[in-house]
Design a protein around this motif. Sequence first.
Motif, PDB file in Angstrom:
ATOM      1  N   ALA A  99       0.864  -1.334  -0.045  1.00 13.91           N
ATOM      2  CA  ALA A  99      -0.117   0.395   0.311  1.00 13.91           C
ATOM      3  C   ALA A  99       0.943   0.894   0.065  1.00 13.91           C
ATOM      4  O   ALA A  99       0.673   2.430   1.407  1.00 13.91           O
ATOM      5  N   TYR A 100       1.820   1.046  -1.292  1.00 14.82           N
ATOM      6  CA  TYR A 100       3.058   2.835  -1.054  1.00 14.82           C
ATOM      7  C   TYR A 100       1.524   3.707  -0.812  1.00 14.82           C
ATOM      8  O   TYR A 100       0.467   3.893  -0.819  1.00 14.82           O
ATOM      9  N   ARG A 101       2.916   4.895  -1.029  1.00 15.42           N
ATOM     10  CA  ARG A 101       2.456   6.180  -1.013  1.00 15.42           C
ATOM     11  C   ARG A 101       2.800   7.237  -2.929  1.00 15.42           C
ATOM     12  O   ARG A 101       3.906   6.790  -3.726  1.00 15.42           O
ATOM     13  N   LEU A 102       1.235   6.852  -3.209  1.00 12.64           N
ATOM     14  CA  LEU A 102       1.472   8.073  -4.367  1.00 12.64           C
ATOM     15  C   LEU A 102       1.679   9.377  -4.907  1.00 12.64           C
ATOM     16  O   LEU A 102       1.191  10.004  -3.299  1.00 12.64           O
ATOM     17  N   MET A 103       2.458   9.862  -5.862  1.00 16.52           N
ATOM     18  CA  MET A 103       2.138  11.188  -5.491  1.00 16.52           C
ATOM     19  C   MET A 103       1.065  11.712  -5.440  1.00 16.52           C
ATOM     20  O   MET A 103       0.197  11.341  -6.504  1.00 16.52           O
ATOM     21  N   PRO A 104       1.156  13.214  -5.548  1.00 18.82           N
ATOM     22  CA  PRO A 104      -0.192  14.292  -4.944  1.00 18.82           C
ATOM     23  C   PRO A 104      -0.502  14.790  -6.240  1.00 18.82           C
ATOM     24  O   PRO A 104       0.826  14.815  -7.072  1.00 18.82           O
ATOM     25  N   PRO A 105      -1.595  13.933  -6.502  1.00 18.35           N
ATOM     26  CA  PRO A 105      -2.577  14.733  -8.105  1.00 18.35           C
ATOM     27  C   PRO A 105      -1.803  16.561  -7.667  1.00 18.35           C
ATOM     28  O   PRO A 105      -2.209  16.985  -6.919  1.00 18.35           O
ATOM     29  N   MET A 106      -1.605  16.771  -9.326  1.00 20.40           N
ATOM     30  CA  MET A 106      -1.346  18.410  -9.176  1.00 20.40           C
ATOM     31  C   MET A 106      -3.325  19.153  -9.782  1.00 20.40           C
ATOM     32  O   MET A 106      -4.180  18.228 -10.248  1.00 20.40           O
ATOM     33  N   VAL A 107      -3.379  20.278  -8.720  1.00 23.93           N
ATOM     34  CA  VAL A 107      -4.348  20.642  -9.055  1.00 23.93           C
ATOM     35  C   VAL A 107      -4.809  21.849  -9.025  1.00 23.93           C
ATOM     36  O   VAL A 107      -2.929  22.800  -9.173  1.00 23.93           O
ATOM     37  N   GLU A 108      -5.805  22.307 -10.605  1.00 30.72           N
ATOM     38  CA  GLU A 108      -5.168  23.380 -11.086  1.00 30.72           C
ATOM     39  C   GLU A 108      -6.466  24.511 -10.840  1.00 30.72           C
ATOM     40  O   GLU A 108      -7.679  23.635 -11.244  1.00 30.72           O
ATOM     41  N   TYR A 109      -7.288  25.445 -10.542  1.00 27.89           N
ATOM     42  CA  TYR A 109      -7.870  26.082 -10.983  1.00 27.89           C
ATOM     43  C   TYR A 109      -7.889  27.382 -11.410  1.00 27.89           C
ATOM     44  O   TYR A 109      -7.062  28.460 -11.334  1.00 27.89           O
ATOM     45  N   ARG A 110      -8.561  27.638 -12.787  1.00 28.69           N
ATOM     46  CA  ARG A 110      -8.675  28.480 -13.852  1.00 28.69           C
ATOM     47  C   ARG A 110     -10.036  27.964 -14.769  1.00 28.69           C
ATOM     48  O   ARG A 110     -10.706  27.656 -15.009  1.00 28.69           O
ATOM     49  N   ASP A 111      -9.931  30.046 -14.187  1.00 29.70           N
ATOM     50  CA  ASP A 111     -11.461  30.381 -15.373  1.00 29.70           C
ATOM     51  C   ASP A 111     -12.913  29.663 -14.748  1.00 29.70           C
ATOM     52  O   ASP A 111     -13.539  28.929 -16.060  1.00 29.70           O
ATOM     53  N   GLY A 112     -12.847  29.109 -13.352  1.00 30.84           N
ATOM     54  CA  GLY A 112     -13.701  28.421 -13.001  1.00 30.84           C
ATOM     55  C   GLY A 112     -14.378  27.505 -13.371  1.00 30.84           C
ATOM     56  O   GLY A 112     -14.587  27.056 -13.428  1.00 30.84           O
ATOM     57  N   VAL A 113     -12.945  26.305 -13.777  1.00 30.81           N
ATOM     58  CA  VAL A 113     -12.593  25.216 -14.113  1.00 30.81           C
ATOM     59  C   VAL A 113     -11.450  24.892 -12.729  1.00 30.81           C
ATOM     60  O   VAL A 113     -10.318  25.730 -13.067  1.00 30.81           O
ATOM     61  N   LEU A 114     -12.148  23.698 -11.969  1.00 37.49           N
ATOM     62  CA  LEU A 114     -10.930  22.560 -10.852  1.00 37.49           C
ATOM     63  C   LEU A 114     -10.322  21.709 -11.893  1.00 37.49           C
ATOM     64  O   LEU A 114     -11.288  20.970 -12.481  1.00 37.49           O
ATOM     65  N   ASP A 136       0.614   9.043 -13.193  1.00 39.55           N
ATOM     66  CA  ASP A 136       1.323   7.929 -12.593  1.00 39.55           C
ATOM     67  C   ASP A 136       0.077   6.957 -13.329  1.00 39.55           C
ATOM     68  O   ASP A 136       0.046   5.560 -12.577  1.00 39.55           O
ATOM     69  N   GLY A 137      -0.984   7.522 -14.043  1.00 41.76           N
ATOM     70  CA  GLY A 137      -2.225   6.175 -14.861  1.00 41.76           C
ATOM     71  C   GLY A 137      -2.946   6.162 -13.402  1.00 41.76           C
ATOM     72  O   GLY A 137      -3.602   5.239 -13.690  1.00 41.76           O
ATOM     73  N   SER A 138      -2.997   6.756 -11.636  1.00 45.40           N
ATOM     74  CA  SER A 138      -4.135   6.358 -10.848  1.00 45.40           C
ATOM     75  C   SER A 138      -5.077   6.886 -11.172  1.00 45.40           C
ATOM     76  O   SER A 138      -4.697   8.065 -12.388  1.00 45.40           O
ATOM     77  N   ALA A 139      -5.711   6.158 -10.368  1.00 41.05           N
ATOM     78  CA  ALA A 139      -7.725   6.887 -10.249  1.00 41.05           C
ATOM     79  C   ALA A 139      -7.563   8.404  -9.615  1.00 41.05           C
ATOM     80  O   ALA A 139      -6.972   8.591  -8.496  1.00 41.05           O
ATOM     81  N   ILE A 140      -7.988   8.699  -9.981  1.00 41.43           N
ATOM     82  CA  ILE A 140      -7.983  10.273  -8.610  1.00 41.43           C
ATOM     83  C   ILE A 140      -9.572  10.577  -8.523  1.00 41.43           C
ATOM     84  O   ILE A 140     -10.718  10.210  -9.426  1.00 41.43           O
ATOM     85  N   TYR A 141     -10.165  10.528  -7.351  1.00 44.09           N
ATOM     86  CA  TYR A 141     -10.867  10.293  -6.184  1.00 44.09           C
ATOM     87  C   TYR A 141     -11.051  11.903  -5.583  1.00 44.09           C
ATOM     88  O   TYR A 141     -10.238  12.511  -5.307  1.00 44.09           O
ATOM     89  N   TYR A 142     -12.344  12.664  -5.639  1.00 43.18           N
ATOM     90  CA  TYR A 142     -12.748  13.732  -4.699  1.00 43.18           C
ATOM     91  C   TYR A 142     -13.629  13.690  -3.658  1.00 43.18           C
ATOM     92  O   TYR A 142     -14.675  13.137  -3.978  1.00 43.18           O
ATOM     93  N   THR A 143     -13.315  14.921  -3.082  1.00 42.36           N
ATOM     94  CA  THR A 143     -14.450  15.055  -2.030  1.00 42.36           C
ATOM     95  C   THR A 143     -14.923  16.285  -1.706  1.00 42.36           C
ATOM     96  O   THR A 143     -14.596  16.866  -2.650  1.00 42.36           O
ATOM     97  N   CYS A 144     -16.061  16.540  -1.109  1.00 42.34           N
ATOM     98  CA  CYS A 144     -16.800  17.951  -1.278  1.00 42.34           C
ATOM     99  C   CYS A 144     -16.836  18.152   0.253  1.00 42.34           C
ATOM    100  O   CYS A 144     -17.888  17.207   0.454  1.00 42.34           O
ATOM    101  N   GLU A 145     -16.713  19.399   0.438  1.00 38.33           N
ATOM    102  CA  GLU A 145     -17.128  19.773   1.756  1.00 38.33           C
ATOM    103  C   GLU A 145     -18.788  19.290   2.131  1.00 38.33           C
ATOM    104  O   GLU A 145     -19.332  19.486   1.012  1.00 38.33           O
ATOM    105  N   GLY A 146     -19.208  18.757   2.910  1.00 32.34           N
ATOM    106  CA  GLY A 146     -19.917  18.653   3.242  1.00 32.34           C
ATOM    107  C   GLY A 146     -20.686  17.332   3.026  1.00 32.34           C
ATOM    108  O   GLY A 146     -21.778  16.699   3.059  1.00 32.34           O
ATOM    109  N   ASP A 147     -19.986  16.554   1.541  1.00 26.78           N
ATOM    110  CA  ASP A 147     -20.366  15.645   1.224  1.00 26.78           C
ATOM    111  C   ASP A 147     -19.372  14.086   1.391  1.00 26.78           C
ATOM    112  O   ASP A 147     -18.360  14.329   1.027  1.00 26.78           O
TER     113      ASP A 147
END
Length: 725
Positions: free
Chosen positions: A520-535, A541-552
């Motif tokens: 259960a190794y550590r992957l490098m963190p995803p790069m996150v960028e916010y531009r023009d109202g889009v996140l 590394d081909g891994s799958a990205i997941y997200y959570t939203c506050e309150g959910d």
Amino acid sequence: MKHVRYLLLVVAIATTALARAEEYNIIPQPRSIVQGAGTFTLGRGAKIGCADMELLPAARYLAEHLHVGVSYNGGAIRLERDVELRSEEYRLTIADGGIVICGGDYGGVFNGIQTLIQLFSAEVYDGGCPLPATLAHCTIEDSPRWSHRGFMLDVCRTWMDVDAVKAFIDLLAYHKINNLRLHLTDDEAWRIAIESHPELAREGGFRGGDAKIWPRYGKWNERWGGYYTKEDIAEMVAYAKVRNITIIPEIDLPGHSLCIATLHPEILCRYTPNTSRAYGYDTRSAFCPAREENYALIEDILTEVCAMFPSRYIHVGGDEVDMSQWRRCPDCQALMSREGMTSTAELQQYFMSRISSILSDNGKLPAVWNEAIDGGRLNRNTRVYGWEGIKECRAAAAEGYDVVVMPGHYFYFDMKQTPREPGHDWAAIFDWSKVYGFSPKSVGFTATEQEHIVGIEASFFSEAYASRNPESADYLHYQTFPRMVALAEVAWTEGDERDEDAFYERIVAHYDRLDAMGVAYRLMPPMVEYRDGVLIASVDDGSAIYYTCEGDAEERLYSEPLSTSVPARYAFRSRRGGAMSPVAAVEAHFRTIVPPFRLTSSMPASEKFSFVKAEGYGRLARTTRAADIGDWLMYTFDSPVKCRRMKVATGNFQLPRFTFENGYVEVSYDGVTFEYLGELVCGMYTIECPSQAIKAVRITSTSRGNGAEWVSIQPPTIWPLLPVE
Ligand code: TNX
């Protein structure tokens, strides 16, 4: 001209070899790989031919991985020894006639086997059968940079049973790491059964509940722990030996001895001792070097330890001794004047020399932490483990000691990998790239000093593991991989200048294998960028990205950029098999606020670590005594605080020490009436999405005492409300 042509030819061969090596992605990278034109197919009915009885365990090991049999002669894979090759060196040839692994010794053959295993598909690591397989003809010639490629497991702070250690040994073996040090005794536990003193493990192997050793580091008041019997040790030693791994035991002396001192207070110095309980790192508990009976006790212990472990070296500690107790002890003072010693460092040398002669009577050599050589009297056959810094490693080498280089800021895998991740930070905060960047030359070792480097070692001290589901290997894996991959390559493959980007690609290509190994190794963190109202979140590394939203609370698969006006509400993490990355988000997601509050308590505040420290945020406050049942502490805000999350915590910042052992949390919205929220977990509690603005939070202890002289109190951590879309 002839020379030039010759040179060109060499360059050409070298380039092909290099290109191929990268293609194969063998970790650690071999010295040379030369690929031939044809291929060889290894069928399911293949046999491993092994005429050399000493190599049989290696043959069986490989046979198990390939699901094939072993025969005494012939065979599509042949294991041989070649006296021309050095220890641990090997040559692996794949040609029309089959596969031959020639090693200078057992270790060489085993190393060749590890390389061969990496040529198959990753299922070879998870019990699947990788055959039939077609392999390109090639000759791989390889040998290690250092003979000592080590790893230390702290099984004291967090108990790891035989199966857990064996599973970890497998991972070390897959990476050609050939030395495992078991840190068997410390302040918090004694993990090895000594027949002449059975109470040591029987009592010292457990803490909490009705155990004589106080609860510390996770599991709290539950009695928890274990120890290795002589049979367990034999089993682990034999298991490791097949895998070319030597296990070196560590009995940490004369300090880090609170556990044995709890069971045998007579080992301590004879002055009015400070008997108050401590909560780990109790440097006061050192053996008294002037007490003759102590050497008899240690001789009993070490004689048995020496018989259990075939290793040449036995590690006998020598770190972090608070020598002020020796200064106050009349017996130590008398011994010092009798022997003409002027410093307590010399007294430690006296102690260590006596320990060394016990080891030598048992045919062993001493290994020690770097402080143990201060004073200059230890025999040069002592092996020094340099942990404090490069300076200490170099000094030991310059004095003629053989050194295992393991400074915390490169090789302590209990350190955090980024500031918001779990772990210690006293040595440094670093990920695999720091480990990969280690080179003796670049940190200043002279050529002569380098000759004394026998190798490098990483360690996993486990104070933090005990509070993180130690029954699972997840935390151990997360902290050690892929840092271990970098360690393996730096320890094995020659070179002072390395290409970090190229290595990262190789780490990523190695993930398939780690997945199959169940890491259960550590992957490098995803790069996150916010531009023009889009996140936008992305990984390389081909891994799958997941997200959570506050309150959910639900974690969702990220499949396309998110349109939002409040990017701080989102947090991302990538996953792949059992592996995961740390959380990544826009900086505003992590922002906290510092509304003024007053800290009050039923316990008096320490003068030095006053409550004002916590009220100023960023620093710890302390009480002057332990918490009793009913003791409370309270945070009262000047004006009610609206927030999306508030964390309150007793104890130190990185480790659950000096906490309330058990307790509950209440909240008040008006400062008068309180509402029960829940029980503390490891001394902490997080209030999620409070329904109203918080005026006060109160924590009440339900335990008598907390195994410490005081309670540490952290300032609250408060995340502000975020606008809704
Ligand atoms: C220092 S390394 C220690 C250990 C701790 C470790 C935590 C050494 C010789 N002593 O007792 O567990 O730091 O990182």
